[in-house]
Design an enzyme around this catalytic site. Structure first.
Site, short mmCIF file in Angstrom:
data_model
loop_
_atom_site.label_atom_id
_atom_site.label_comp_id
_atom_site.label_asym_id
_atom_site.label_seq_id
_atom_site.Cartn_x
_atom_site.Cartn_y
_atom_site.Cartn_z
N ASN A 10 18.29 58.79 38.25
CA ASN A 10 19.07 57.61 38.59
C ASN A 10 19.75 57.87 39.93
OD1 ASN A 10 20.84 55.50 38.77
ND2 ASN A 10 22.15 56.14 37.06
N TRP A 11 19.20 57.23 40.96
CA TRP A 11 19.73 57.49 42.31
C TRP A 11 21.00 56.70 42.59
CZ3 TRP A 11 14.56 57.40 45.62
CH2 TRP A 11 13.82 58.55 45.31
N LYS A 12 21.40 55.82 41.70
CA LYS A 12 22.62 55.02 41.90
C LYS A 12 22.59 54.39 43.30
CE LYS A 12 24.80 58.01 38.59
NZ LYS A 12 26.03 58.55 38.01
N HIS A 96 24.00 51.06 31.84
CA HIS A 96 24.54 52.32 32.34
C HIS A 96 26.07 52.26 32.31
CE1 HIS A 96 25.74 55.48 35.11
NE2 HIS A 96 24.60 56.06 34.75
N GLU A 98 28.27 52.99 34.34
CA GLU A 98 28.92 52.40 35.53
C GLU A 98 28.82 50.88 35.49
OE1 GLU A 98 26.84 54.94 38.26
OE2 GLU A 98 27.96 56.60 37.36
N GLU A 167 24.66 59.11 27.21
CA GLU A 167 25.39 59.65 28.35
C GLU A 167 26.88 59.54 28.09
OE1 GLU A 167 22.82 59.45 32.18
OE2 GLU A 167 23.86 57.56 31.96
N GLY A 173 28.83 62.83 36.31
CA GLY A 173 29.32 63.15 37.65
C GLY A 173 30.55 64.05 37.66
N SER A 211 25.80 65.19 34.09
CA SER A 211 25.86 66.49 34.76
C SER A 211 24.70 67.43 34.40
CB SER A 211 27.21 67.17 34.50
OG SER A 211 28.26 66.38 35.05
N GLY A 232 21.67 62.04 37.49
CA GLY A 232 22.20 61.37 38.67
C GLY A 232 22.23 62.33 39.85
N GLY A 233 23.38 62.97 40.07
CA GLY A 233 23.60 63.80 41.25
C GLY A 233 22.48 64.77 41.57
P1 PGA Z 1 25.15 62.72 36.74
O1 PGA Z 1 24.83 61.16 36.41
O2 PGA Z 1 23.88 63.49 36.46
O3 PGA Z 1 25.51 62.71 38.20
O4 PGA Z 1 26.26 63.13 35.84
C1 PGA Z 1 24.06 60.81 35.29
C2 PGA Z 1 23.96 59.32 35.18
O5 PGA Z 1 24.94 58.62 35.49
O6 PGA Z 1 22.90 58.76 34.79
#
Ligand code: PGA
Length: 250
Positions: A10-12, A96, A98, A167, A173, A211, A232-233
């Site tokens: 997930n590149w956000k 998600h 967010e 998640e 994050g 994470s 994500g990250g």
């Molecule tokens: P993260 O994000 O790996 O940066 O914690 C995961 C996500 O939001 O899908």
């Protein structure tokens, strides 16, 4: 049977077409398709077509990070399922954290998006997870079950198409990861819920997200309840994403 692991990125709101091209210059030479693994990428909507073109023939699936439930119309700034599909999306992230916590998306809206995605032929990755307060008050399974509620009434075929991503919000994050045991307990509750609601047991897939990085991915996916990861990250750099996708799992 060895499970088929799913590695989803997930590149956000990162990596435009230029950044994604540089990422793929680094990642694709390190990537070899394997029968026991799937790789799905969720770039920003504007980046999607260039990534789709670049990964053609590799077996990598591309998806949208969000969609609107209406097919078309006066919805400035939104992307519909047919638009995403036309741009090459085969999958979509729904709900998600967010979307839920930054943009105020409700359970009802996640349900509308989920149904629109299934109708339009996109494979949903439906995200669930509790906040720190909810976890500390012992409400994790209750929250996740409430979020799953919008899947009730789906056909077994649609439930088979839908991947669930657990998640925990407090792990996204933040560098904090749920312990494998904690994640496994929630995954098992999700799996039970899906089976009770007519999902064919062999089709249920539950990813862990929050994470995930090269240093913890092996332990996570070695757990029987964890069918893959949503990252994500650590999915933004070709080097760490290659390490994750190529992780050696016994
Ligand atoms: P993260 O994000 O790996 O940066 O914690 C995961 C996500 O939001 O899908």
């Amino acid at each position: 049977m060895t499970k088929r692991l799913l590695f989803a990125a997930n590149w956000k709101m990162h990596l435009g077409p230029t950044g994604a091209a540089a990422f793929l210059d680094g990642f694709l030479p390190e990537f070899t398709p394997r029968d026991d693994r799937e790789v799905w990428l969720f770039p920003p909507a504007l980046t999607l077509p260039s990534v789709v073109a670049r990964v053609a023939g590799t077996g990598i699936v591309c998806g949208a990070q969000n969609v609107h439930w209406e097919e078309a119309g006066a919805f400035t700034g939104e992307v519909s399922v047919p638009l995403a599909a036309d741009a090459g999306a085969e999958a979509v992230l729904i709900g998600h954290s967010e979307r839920r916590h930054v943009f105020g998306e409700t359970d009802k809206e996640t349900g509308l998006k989920l149904r629109a995605s299934l109708t339009g032929g996109l494979r949903p990755v439906f995200c669930v997870g509790e906040t720190l307060d909810e976890r500390e008050s012992g409400a994790t399974v209750e929250v996740v079950t409430r979020q799953l509620g919008v899947l009730a009434g789906l056909t077994p075929a649609n439930l088979s198409t839908t991947v669930i991503a657990y998640e925990p919000v407090w792990a996204i994050g933040t560098g904090k990861t749920a312990t494998t045991g904690d994640a496994a307990r929630v995954h098992s509750a999700i799996r039970e819920w899906m089976i009770e609601h007519a999902a064919p047991p062999e089709a249920v897939r539950v990813l862990y997200g929050g994470s995930v990085k090269p240093g913890n991915v092996v332990e996570l996916v070695a757990e029987a309840e964890i069918d893959g990861v949503l990252v994500g990250g650590a999915s933004l750099k070709a080097e760490s994403w290659s390490e994750i996708v190529n992780a050696h799992v016994d």
